[in-house]
Write a protein that holds these residues in place. Structure first.
Motif: not given
Ligand SMILES: Nc1ncnc2c1ncn2[C@@H]1O[C@H](COP(=O)(O)OP(=O)(O)O)[C@@H](O)[C@H]1O
Ligand code: SF4
Ligand SMILES: [Mg+2]
Lengths: 319, 332
Positions: A100-105, A108-109, A144-145, A147, B225, B242, B246, B321-322, B325
């Motif tokens: 899963l794309n780490p920077i998209r919730k 929404p993804m 959530m993201y 991670f 991904y 995407y 990134n 976001p990493r 959070r």
């Protein structure tokens, strides 16, 4: 008949030459069938499944065709395949933890993905939520993201996403390998549940662990060094395998079910051949206790009994 | 978040304290004597007692006759009053005024060069990552630009455009025959002088940015991904989008870091083109052994770099976001 593969060969193009990862595969998977795919690491399990859905470089299509529900899949055509991916055939990849794309919730993804496939996210949302319930994930994960989820949660999330459009065939590539025994059982049972609920109509389940296949698979296919060795019902493969490699493979496992812990783990001596410049003839030859002159030719994969296929000169009618 | 910020601020304050202390030591512990230097340069008199008198006078004026601990405390005190001492090279101009005169040139030169090269470089890098044909032209060009020794490029540009073609001036920030004013003539002259140093900076930076972005995107396109989206039949557009999002994260950090170095000037550019920013000033200060000016320039650089780093820490929390959070300890 859900999936029919005929004479499929796929190589990897590398600087050193072609890696003969998949040779002349002919195989059927029926509707409602969970087919286990077993074999040592590097024998081509992932390659077989990837080539059905996403045959991208350095993979190179050589020969063969693939039919799904009677329609041919244009596996060699990356663009044309797009309409079949996700809808007709889908995969829970080996790397589900990083899928899963780490920077998209996550919600929404999924919306981005569905929109790009002309599926309305809102229409599909109730079903999505229902399936989250099935795999025991809170609806909050959509906000959530990746991670923020544990490894097991991510995997179940990918499981839900991959099956969201009810594909005819679902491929699960080593989805239990990274898990502890309890979660392994839970995840493999979820797969059965998905099939029962109609989230997919047939499945290929890749694993090293034959004891899991014993619990969930209807049939087991054993691969060796790019070729199919044997395919039969789970019962047959476990209790009365015919191919020398399958026999050794089954004997090397701690016995499950009937003959409990009768034998200790007995590895098969030797190594599989390298698939860059593979040897001619049966690729199991230099490890096979039964090898003879004829084995310098490739044994065909033939049906020796109803629904029992095998590629070995010692077995079936050629012996 | 609050704890994270507090910890960061503490670390930066400590760094600032140490850096300023080292900066304070420069004129005091460097070989050579700033006051004697100034006097020799001016060489007012050959009379030994007269020189000694002047020496005492200036030592007192610069506060160098006090015990070291007193000097150190005074240094901090005047620092907070914005007093960085007096330049010996441009005596009696206060250091802060000398620096204030130079800083606008740095901003004027570096801000557009950094922003434009960042924008264009990333744009081209992203395009190169997706088009084979462009990749075969832009990427080698970027590598060449990026690998060119900057000094060499600067000299080449000023030689070619300034001397051979004679269409651009090669020294100064505006024509020496003009007085600074708000006239078109003056503004034109400023832009005319600005162009070559700007171009040289832009070219080198552009190359670096383009390469960085291209490689980042290719890396992201090979990430799991991206592959997963491919297997689900997502269109290339979504996958690239995407990957781009990134890939841009580290580029933004790089930009913030670059912006922080603006106050440090661009030493080589300013020397090659005799452009009167902090870099040029620093060189003049060193050549003339003007320790207080050196001290002041370094102080500016320290502050600039620290602020930029602090800004990066904050920006990263905001855009990724990493970290966000992770910092706040939120779980949902
Ligand atoms: N990207 C690649 N390039 C070249 N060879 C590859 C690549 N991926 C896999 N192979 C080779 O293809 C064969 C089959 O690999 P794979 O399908 O991953 O096996 P499995 O999933 O059964 O462990 C192996 O011999 C492996 O070395
Ligand atoms: S074909 Fe020959 S070498 Fe291959 S498995 Fe059968 S007996 Fe062994
Ligand atoms: Mg694999």
């Amino acid at each position: 008949m859900s999936l029919q593969i005929e004479n499929l060969s796929v190589y990897y193009q590398t600087l050193k030459g072609d890696v003969h990862a998949l040779e002349d595969i002919t195989l059927d998977v029926k509707l409602g069938e969970i087919m286990g795919l077993a074999g040592e690491s590097g024998c081509g399990k992932t390659t077989l499944c990837q080539s059905l859905i996403y045959l991208n470089p350095p993979m190179k299509y050589m020969t063969g065709r693939v039919m799904l529900n009677g329609n041919e899949l244009p596996i060699w055509d990356a663009e044309k395949m797009n309409q079949h991916r996700f809808r007709d055939i889908s995969i829970i990849p080996q790397y589900a933890m990083n899928a899963l794309n780490p920077i998209r919730k996550i919600g929404p993804m999924i919306r981005d993905l569905l929109t790009s496939k002309k599926v309305d996210y809102k229409d599909r949302l109730p079903e999505l939520k229902h399936r989250l319930d099935v795999v025991n994930l809170p609806h909050d994960v959509l906000g959530m993201y990746p991670f923020e989820l544990s490894g097991g949660m991510k995997q179940r999330m990918v499981m839900v996403l991959s099956t969201l459009l009810d594909p005819t065939l679902l491929i699960a590539d080593e989805i239990t390998s990274a898990l502890d025994v309890a979660s392994q059982k839970a995840v493999s049972e979820l797969l059965v549940k998905f099939l029962d609920e109609g989230c997919c109509k047939s499945a290929i389940f890749i694993t090293h662990d034959i004891s899991i296949l014993y619990q969930i698979a209807n049939t087991i296919t054993v691969m060796y060094a790019g070729y199919l060795a044997e395919k039969a019902s789970t019962e047959t493969i476990i209790h009365s395998p015919r191919h020398p490699y399958t026999k050794l493979l089954i004997a090397s496992l701690p016995k499950i079910g009937v003959k409990y812990s009768e034998k200790h783990l007995k590895g098969i001596p030797g190594h599989p051949p390298l698939l860059l410049n593979p040897p001619i003839g049966c690729r199991f030859r230099d490890r096979c206790p039964l090898a003879f002159e004829k084995c310098t030719e490739v044994p065909p994969f033939v049906e020796i009994e109803k629904d029992h296929f095998i590629a070995c000169w010692r077995e079936g009618s050629h012996a | 978040m609050k704890r994270y910020l507090l910890r960061k601020i503490l670390i930066y304050l400590l760094t600032f304290f140490i850096a300023v202390t080292i900066d304070w030591m420069i004129p005091r512990f460097m070989p050579g004597d700033p006051i004697r230097n100034m006097l020799t340069r001016v060489s007012v008199s050959s009379n030994a007692t007269a020189i000694q008198q002047m020496y005492d006078y200036y030592s007192h004026l610069f506060g160098l006759d006090l015990p070291l601990w007193q000097q150190y405390l005074n240094f901090w005190k005047s620092l907070f009053q914005g007093d960085l001492g007096i330049s010996t090279y441009l005596f009696p101009t206060p250091v802060i005024d000398v620096i204030k005169r130079a800083v606008p040139y740095d901003i004027f030169l570096l801000l557009p060069a950094i922003l434009l090269s960042w924008y264009a470089g990333n744009k081209f890098g992203a395009v190169a990552a997706r088009s084979k044909r462009l990749d075969n032209t832009i990427t080698p060009l970027s590598y060449i630009l990026n690998a060119t020794p900057y000094m060499w490029l600067g000299i080449l540009l000023s030689w070619f455009f300034g001397i051979i073609l004679g269409i651009f001036p090669i020294a100064g920030a505006y024509s020496y025959s003009l007085q600074p004013s708000f006239s078109w003539k003056f503004i034109g002259s400023v832009l005319h002088h600005w162009f070559l140093p700007f171009l040289s900076l832009f070219m080198v930076e552009f190359g670096g940015q383009a390469i960085g972005m291209r490689n980042m995107i290719i890396y992201e396109l090979e990430a799991d991904y991206s592959h997963y989206l491919g297997t689900l039949g997502a269109p290339q557009k979504l996958i690239r989008n995407y990957a781009f999002r990134n890939a841009i994260l580290p580029q933004v950090t790089g930009l913030a870091l670059k912006l922080g170095t603006i106050v440090a000037g661009a030493l080589v550019t300013e020397v090659v083109f005799s452009y009167p920013g902090i870099g040029y000033l620093l060189l003049a200060a060193i050549q003339n052994q003007d320790y207080f000016l050196i001290q002041g320039c370094f102080l500016f650089i320290i502050v600039g770099v620290l602020i930029a780093n602090f800004a990066i820490d904050i920006i990263y929390v905001l855009i990724d976001p990493r970290t966000r959070r992770g910092m706040t300890g939120e779980t949902s």
